[in-house]
Design a protein around this motif. Structure first.
Motif, PDB file in Angstrom:
ATOM      1  N   TYR A 158      39.940  34.161  39.239  1.00 29.28           N
ATOM      2  CA  TYR A 158      41.163  33.376  39.381  1.00 29.28           C
ATOM      3  C   TYR A 158      42.158  33.837  38.323  1.00 29.28           C
ATOM      4  O   TYR A 158      41.824  33.920  37.133  1.00 29.28           O
ATOM      5  CB  TYR A 158      40.884  31.883  39.196  1.00 29.28           C
ATOM      6  N   ALA A 167      40.093  33.400  34.916  1.00 21.89           N
ATOM      7  CA  ALA A 167      38.732  32.857  34.922  1.00 21.89           C
ATOM      8  C   ALA A 167      37.893  33.722  35.852  1.00 21.89           C
ATOM      9  O   ALA A 167      38.275  33.960  37.004  1.00 21.89           O
ATOM     10  CB  ALA A 167      38.716  31.411  35.377  1.00 21.89           C
ATOM     11  N   VAL A 175      31.278  30.651  34.661  1.00 17.62           N
ATOM     12  CA  VAL A 175      32.716  30.924  34.590  1.00 17.62           C
ATOM     13  C   VAL A 175      33.046  31.374  33.175  1.00 17.62           C
ATOM     14  O   VAL A 175      32.633  30.730  32.194  1.00 17.62           O
ATOM     15  CB  VAL A 175      33.544  29.689  34.962  1.00 17.62           C
ATOM     16  N   PRO A 177      36.318  32.226  30.862  1.00 14.81           N
ATOM     17  CA  PRO A 177      37.779  32.241  30.719  1.00 14.81           C
ATOM     18  C   PRO A 177      38.234  33.458  29.906  1.00 14.81           C
ATOM     19  O   PRO A 177      37.584  33.866  28.946  1.00 14.81           O
ATOM     20  CB  PRO A 177      38.082  30.939  29.979  1.00 14.81           C
ATOM     21  N   LEU A 205      29.123  26.476  35.564  1.00 15.94           N
ATOM     22  CA  LEU A 205      29.698  25.544  36.528  1.00 15.94           C
ATOM     23  C   LEU A 205      28.635  25.010  37.465  1.00 15.94           C
ATOM     24  O   LEU A 205      28.626  23.822  37.796  1.00 15.94           O
ATOM     25  CB  LEU A 205      30.824  26.228  37.306  1.00 15.94           C
ATOM     26  N   LEU A 215      37.443  30.238  43.384  1.00 17.31           N
ATOM     27  CA  LEU A 215      37.537  29.562  42.090  1.00 17.31           C
ATOM     28  C   LEU A 215      38.985  29.252  41.749  1.00 17.31           C
ATOM     29  O   LEU A 215      39.892  30.058  42.002  1.00 17.31           O
ATOM     30  CB  LEU A 215      36.939  30.462  40.994  1.00 17.31           C
ATOM     31  N   TYR A 217      40.971  27.434  38.169  1.00 22.80           N
ATOM     32  CA  TYR A 217      40.640  27.079  36.781  1.00 22.80           C
ATOM     33  C   TYR A 217      41.923  26.726  36.048  1.00 22.80           C
ATOM     34  O   TYR A 217      42.967  27.368  36.222  1.00 22.80           O
ATOM     35  CB  TYR A 217      39.957  28.262  36.101  1.00 22.80           C
ATOM     36  N   GLU A 219      43.239  25.196  31.985  1.00 19.20           N
ATOM     37  CA  GLU A 219      42.917  24.812  30.617  1.00 19.20           C
ATOM     38  C   GLU A 219      44.197  24.422  29.907  1.00 19.20           C
ATOM     39  O   GLU A 219      45.191  25.165  29.935  1.00 19.20           O
ATOM     40  CB  GLU A 219      42.233  25.961  29.880  1.00 19.20           C
ATOM     41  N   ILE A 224      39.491  21.259  30.092  1.00 15.38           N
ATOM     42  CA  ILE A 224      39.155  22.306  31.055  1.00 15.38           C
ATOM     43  C   ILE A 224      38.820  21.648  32.383  1.00 15.38           C
ATOM     44  O   ILE A 224      38.117  20.622  32.420  1.00 15.38           O
ATOM     45  CB  ILE A 224      37.967  23.154  30.559  1.00 15.38           C
ATOM     46  N   ALA A 226      37.899  22.932  36.609  1.00 15.08           N
ATOM     47  CA  ALA A 226      37.686  24.037  37.542  1.00 15.08           C
ATOM     48  C   ALA A 226      37.101  23.472  38.820  1.00 15.08           C
ATOM     49  O   ALA A 226      36.431  22.427  38.829  1.00 15.08           O
ATOM     50  CB  ALA A 226      36.763  25.093  36.941  1.00 15.08           C
ATOM     51  N   GLN A 276      45.842  19.123  35.696  1.00 13.80           N
ATOM     52  CA  GLN A 276      44.467  18.779  36.075  1.00 13.80           C
ATOM     53  C   GLN A 276      44.404  17.395  36.709  1.00 13.80           C
ATOM     54  O   GLN A 276      43.493  16.607  36.441  1.00 13.80           O
ATOM     55  CB  GLN A 276      43.541  18.879  34.869  1.00 13.80           C
TER      56      GLN A 276
END
Length: 577
Positions: A158, A167, A175, A177, A205, A215, A217, A219, A224, A226, A276
């Motif tokens: 990703y 990611a 995963v 990062p 994950l 995926l 992701y 942050e 975080i 995902a 998120q």
């Protein structure tokens, strides 16, 4: 008798002298008036011509300034790089048994990006490396092995082209990062870009170790989140939050939730916003599932909506416009649409996604979407090698680029939104420089209603700037024109009766000596164009008034009161005897 005649002759001679002197003086005055008239005529003519030329010059400046707003964007294709045959520099890219500078086969790239000067592109490959290539001479400049992979190999990557985060999903459900940065230095007057890869802390994950096939992701500030596909209908959400206490952070807490039970079709695309809060999954049945995930302990399926009306058309790609409020949806029929949340009038607490714009379609399924890092534009690519540049606010498709006839799997905007890179399934990398300074301008955005992000309905709005880079400019001229006309109307309500009454008083009641001064002054003021008065007021008057602006406003109240008080006190003064 003789004396009387002599006196009479002398009087006649004196009167003749006076008449001659008067005639000479009158002639002199007439000549002076004629000269003054000529000078005034020349000055007035020169002033009038100067004003006309000034107004024309202002119009030319306005046209010159606004003309670039209507120029179509331009794309210039640079060299094409064959990733199957890239030369290494030997110092950092050769392997055992290879000669420095010898061609070597590149493995399949999974993610693509470029530096802000469009000199170095980077590729995250299936071999578990980040390769940095020179776009000028196709040389492999640097190869960074991803250490967190250990003995695993990547299955999906990703890439967030706006925040430069990557990611890597692996075959065992892990995963990793990454953050890719470029540092710029000048040596001997030449610019040198140095890439840097920073690995984050890997996390598991999927505890069962199943391969990740898709995926997303995010942050931000230590948080975080995902979401990953472990199968066509196996969707897992992961979140990590720091535990805190009055003494500071005490560790982290992980959340894993299986969202698969809500799915009724195979998932084909995922999207997760930067805050998120919203997770969206597009399916092969043409539906989008929307989960509210701001509370990772209990995600809530907030909405499910169908994107297209055609049967058998599925979702092939999802993406965000800059700011992560507008969702871009690409489907298998080539359709491209923009959606964002709008408050439900019947249920104000609900904000379901609604289709806002339908843009120009592709002739083949949309394969990948890339947002602009500078504005509300975005790129879409399809299975026939076509790339389209759209703008969400103006609902325009601005450019069409062709990259052969193969399907395009990777797509990236340059950090300054002045370049486009894409890679097809045969390993060909295409690069364009683009010039697109005003994508948000159209007749509709200037004079029509536009549905802006966060609004409940289309509206006329002017808001040209904000403190955020993710701001959506609003350039509707309609409220400006309406405000001008409204201000003019209210000004006329006050000015017309005042001016008529003033004219009647000046012509009928004012003393002639005062009228001889007031009337020419008003005529001169009426002859001056309002543009000149505004220019004079803006450049000379405004800087002086702004220093005493409280006194100016108080004068409107104080002056009439002081005048009335002075007249009242004057009436109390006794008359002199």
């Amino acid at each position: 008798m003789l004396e009387a005649q002599e006196v009479e002759r002398q009087d006649i001679a004196a009167r003749e002298i006076e008449v001659r002197l008067y005639a000479a003086e009158k002639k002199t005055r007439v000549q002076r008036k004629k000269l003054a008239d000529k000078v005034a005529r020349v000055a007035i003519t020169a002033g009038g011509v100067g004003i006309i030329l000034s107004v024309v010059a202002i119009l030319f400046v306005i046209v010159a300034e606004t003309l670039p707003l209507w120029r179509a964007p331009v794309a210039e294709q640079e060299n094409t790089v064959n990733l199957n045959l890239v030369e290494g520099d030997g110092a950092r890219s050769t392997r055992a048994g290879e000669l420095p500078g010898s061609p070597r086969a590149m493995v399949k790239p999974l993610a693509l990006g470029v530096d802000e000067y469009q000199e170095i592109t980077y590729l995250v490959t299936e071999a578990g490396t980040v390769d940095f290539l020179s776009l000028a001479d196709n040389h492999l400049l640097q190869r960074y092995p991803i250490r967190g992979l250990k003995d695993q190999h990547p299955t999906v990557v990703y890439s967030d082209g706006i925040h430069r985060t990557i990611a890597v999903g692996t075959a065992n459900g892990m995963v990793i990062p990454l953050m890719i940065q470029f540092s710029t230095a000048f040596q001997n007057g030449e610019r040198a870009n140095t890439p840097k890869v920073t690995e984050g802390e890997p996390f598991q994950l999927d505890p069962e170790g199943r391969p990740i096939t898709a995926l997303v992701y995010r942050e931000e500030e230590g948080k975080i989140a995902a979401a990953a596909l472990l199968g066509p209908r196996l969707l897992v959400f992961f979140a990590q939050r720091e535990k805190s206490s009055p003494l500071g952070p005490t560790g982290s807490e992980e959340y894993r939730l299986d969202l698969s039970p809500a799915l009724k079709a195979d998932v084909t695309a995922l999207a997760l916003d930067q805050s998120q809060s919203h997770l969206l999954a597009g399916t092969a049945a043409g539906e989008v599932y929307h989960w509210q995930v701001d509370d990772p302990a209990s995600p809530r399926l907030a909405d499910t909506f169908a994107v297209g009306q055609k049967v058998g058309v599925g979702i092939s790609a999802l993406g965000w416009v800059l700011g992560d409020r507008s969702l871009i949806v690409g489907d298998t029929a080539g359709g491209v649409s923009v959606w964002f949340q709008v408050r439900d009038q019947q249920r104000p607490q609900e904000t379901p996604y609604r289709q806002i714009q339908v843009l120009r379609s592709h002739s083949a399924p949309v394969t990948v979407i890339a947002p602009s890092p500078r504005d509300k534009g975005f790129l879409t690519a399809d299975a026939t090698g076509t790339v389209l540049l759209h703008h969400a606010t103006s609902a325009q498709t601005l450019l069409e680029l062709h990259a052969g006839s193969n399907a395009l799997g990777l797509l990236a905007f340059a950090p300054k939104a002045n370049g486009v890179l894409t890679v097809d399934t045969q390993g060909q990398l295409f690069h364009w420089h683009i010039h697109n300074p005003h994508p948000e301008i159209s007749l509709k955005t200037l004079f029509g209603k536009v549905w802006y992000e966060g609004y409940d309905h289309p509206d006329y709005t002017w808001q040209s700037s904000s403190g955020s880079d993710e701001f959506e400019p609003k350039f509707s001229l309609t409220p400006l024109a309406y405000g001008t006309l409204k201000g003019t109307f209210y000004a006329l309500l006050l000015a017309i009766p005042t001016s008529i009454c003033g004219a009647i008083y000046t012509s009928q009641f004012m003393h002639p000596s005062l009228r001889s001064f007031v009337k020419p002054t008003i005529e001169v003021m009426a002859a001056l164009p309002s543009v000149v008065l505004g220019f004079f007021a803006g450049l000379w008057l405004a800087p002086r008034v702004e220093k005493i602006i409280p006194a100016v406003f108080l004068m409107l109240v104080a002056l009439p009161l002081v005048t009335l008080a002075a007249s009242f006190l004057w009436r109390l003064v006794p008359l002199s005897r």
